[in-house]
Enzyme design. Structure first.
Site, PDB file in Angstrom:
ATOM      1  N   ASN A  39      30.930  43.245  41.501  1.00 14.91           N
ATOM      2  CA  ASN A  39      29.808  42.994  40.619  1.00 14.91           C
ATOM      3  C   ASN A  39      29.919  41.572  40.081  1.00 14.91           C
ATOM      4  O   ASN A  39      30.955  41.184  39.547  1.00 14.91           O
ATOM      5  CB  ASN A  39      29.826  44.022  39.482  1.00 14.91           C
ATOM      6  CG  ASN A  39      28.602  43.942  38.601  1.00 14.91           C
ATOM      7  OD1 ASN A  39      28.320  42.903  38.026  1.00 14.91           O
ATOM      8  ND2 ASN A  39      27.882  45.045  38.496  1.00 14.91           N
ATOM      9  N   HIS A  50      25.114  43.605  42.097  1.00 14.70           N
ATOM     10  CA  HIS A  50      26.047  44.707  41.912  1.00 14.70           C
ATOM     11  C   HIS A  50      27.099  44.589  43.012  1.00 14.70           C
ATOM     12  O   HIS A  50      26.916  43.841  43.976  1.00 14.70           O
ATOM     13  CB  HIS A  50      25.322  46.044  42.027  1.00 14.70           C
ATOM     14  CG  HIS A  50      24.522  46.395  40.808  1.00 14.70           C
ATOM     15  ND1 HIS A  50      23.915  47.619  40.666  1.00 14.70           N
ATOM     16  CD2 HIS A  50      24.234  45.693  39.682  1.00 14.70           C
ATOM     17  CE1 HIS A  50      23.287  47.666  39.499  1.00 14.70           C
ATOM     18  NE2 HIS A  50      23.454  46.511  38.882  1.00 14.70           N
ATOM     19  N   GLU A  52      28.000  46.504  45.482  1.00 12.47           N
ATOM     20  CA  GLU A  52      27.555  46.845  46.827  1.00 12.47           C
ATOM     21  C   GLU A  52      26.632  45.766  47.390  1.00 12.47           C
ATOM     22  O   GLU A  52      26.718  45.426  48.576  1.00 12.47           O
ATOM     23  CB  GLU A  52      26.837  48.207  46.824  1.00 12.47           C
ATOM     24  CG  GLU A  52      27.707  49.352  46.345  1.00 12.47           C
ATOM     25  CD  GLU A  52      27.697  49.552  44.829  1.00 12.47           C
ATOM     26  OE1 GLU A  52      28.196  50.595  44.381  1.00 12.47           O
ATOM     27  OE2 GLU A  52      27.181  48.684  44.084  1.00 12.47           O
ATOM     28  N   SER A  77      29.963  55.244  41.555  1.00 13.12           N
ATOM     29  CA  SER A  77      28.780  55.811  42.202  1.00 13.12           C
ATOM     30  C   SER A  77      27.654  54.773  42.254  1.00 13.12           C
ATOM     31  O   SER A  77      27.249  54.242  41.227  1.00 13.12           O
ATOM     32  CB  SER A  77      28.332  57.040  41.407  1.00 13.12           C
ATOM     33  OG  SER A  77      27.226  57.670  42.006  1.00 13.12           O
ATOM     34  N   CYS A  79      24.203  52.833  42.203  1.00 17.04           N
ATOM     35  CA  CYS A  79      22.942  53.010  41.481  1.00 17.04           C
ATOM     36  C   CYS A  79      21.785  53.182  42.479  1.00 17.04           C
ATOM     37  O   CYS A  79      21.969  53.147  43.692  1.00 17.04           O
ATOM     38  CB  CYS A  79      22.698  51.808  40.581  1.00 17.04           C
ATOM     39  SG  CYS A  79      22.219  50.320  41.504  1.00 17.04           S
ATOM     40  N   CYS A  82      21.477  50.074  44.932  1.00 21.95           N
ATOM     41  CA  CYS A  82      22.522  49.995  45.950  1.00 21.95           C
ATOM     42  C   CYS A  82      22.445  51.181  46.915  1.00 21.95           C
ATOM     43  O   CYS A  82      22.627  51.021  48.122  1.00 21.95           O
ATOM     44  CB  CYS A  82      23.885  49.907  45.276  1.00 21.95           C
ATOM     45  SG  CYS A  82      24.029  48.417  44.235  1.00 21.95           S
ATOM     46  N   ASP A 142      23.862  46.190  32.611  1.00 21.05           N
ATOM     47  CA  ASP A 142      24.070  46.389  34.047  1.00 21.05           C
ATOM     48  C   ASP A 142      23.314  47.602  34.578  1.00 21.05           C
ATOM     49  O   ASP A 142      22.800  47.577  35.683  1.00 21.05           O
ATOM     50  CB  ASP A 142      25.572  46.523  34.341  1.00 21.05           C
ATOM     51  CG  ASP A 142      25.879  46.407  35.819  1.00 21.05           C
ATOM     52  OD1 ASP A 142      25.669  45.324  36.381  1.00 21.05           O
ATOM     53  OD2 ASP A 142      26.326  47.411  36.419  1.00 21.05           O
TER      54      ASP A 142
END
Length: 145
Positions: A39, A50, A52, A77, A79, A82, A142
């Site tokens: 991130n 982010h 990912e 996990s 979002c 992503c 975020d």
């Protein structure tokens, strides 16, 4: 511990050391890491980096067939954004370090045929709990709250 999750944790720790949010990700194809990211919303002033998304960016351009053989690892996990990117590119497997501090649309992703595995990794959870306690305003920003 899973060596690929461990690589994602290394990314998360790098992000934290840079003053960012401790979330990391790697993309694995045929047993090899092809991209890594963490991130970087704080570090780069980005609305979308982010872990990912940074990982996907660092992979560069891949063929659709490559994505269909990939596994996305994330310490947290993913979002909606992503997860949507993983769905867009047809990534068949997502391995999540933890989903206690935040849970993305895992059920929806599963409903689209993706194999989602949650490892309940304590180190991932502790990184996030400590960060959220120390910097709640950055965490809320975020996740869009």
């Amino acid at each position: 511990m899973d060596k690929f999750l461990n690589a994602a944790i290394e990314e998360a720790k790098q992000g934290l050391a840079e003053g960012g949010i401790p979330i990391g990700s790697v993309l694995v194809i045929d047993g090899k890491i092809v991209g890594r990211g963490h991130n970087q919303r704080i570090q780069k002033g980005s609305p979308i980096l982010h872990a990912e998304m940074d990982c996907f960016e660092n992979c560069g351009r891949l063929k659709a067939a490559d994505y269909r053989r990939a596994t996305l690892y994330s310490t947290l996990s993913p979002c909606d954004m992503c997860s949507g990117t993983a769905l867009l590119y047809g990534i068949p497997r997502i391995v999540i370090g933890e989903n206690k501090t935040f849970q993305g649309p895992e059920d929806y992703v599963r409903s689209r045929g993706v194999e989602v595995t949650v490892l309940d990794n304590q180190e991932c959870q502790q990184l996030m709990e400590d960060f959220i306690k120390a910097r709640p305003e950055l965490w809320n920003e975020d996740i869009g709250e």
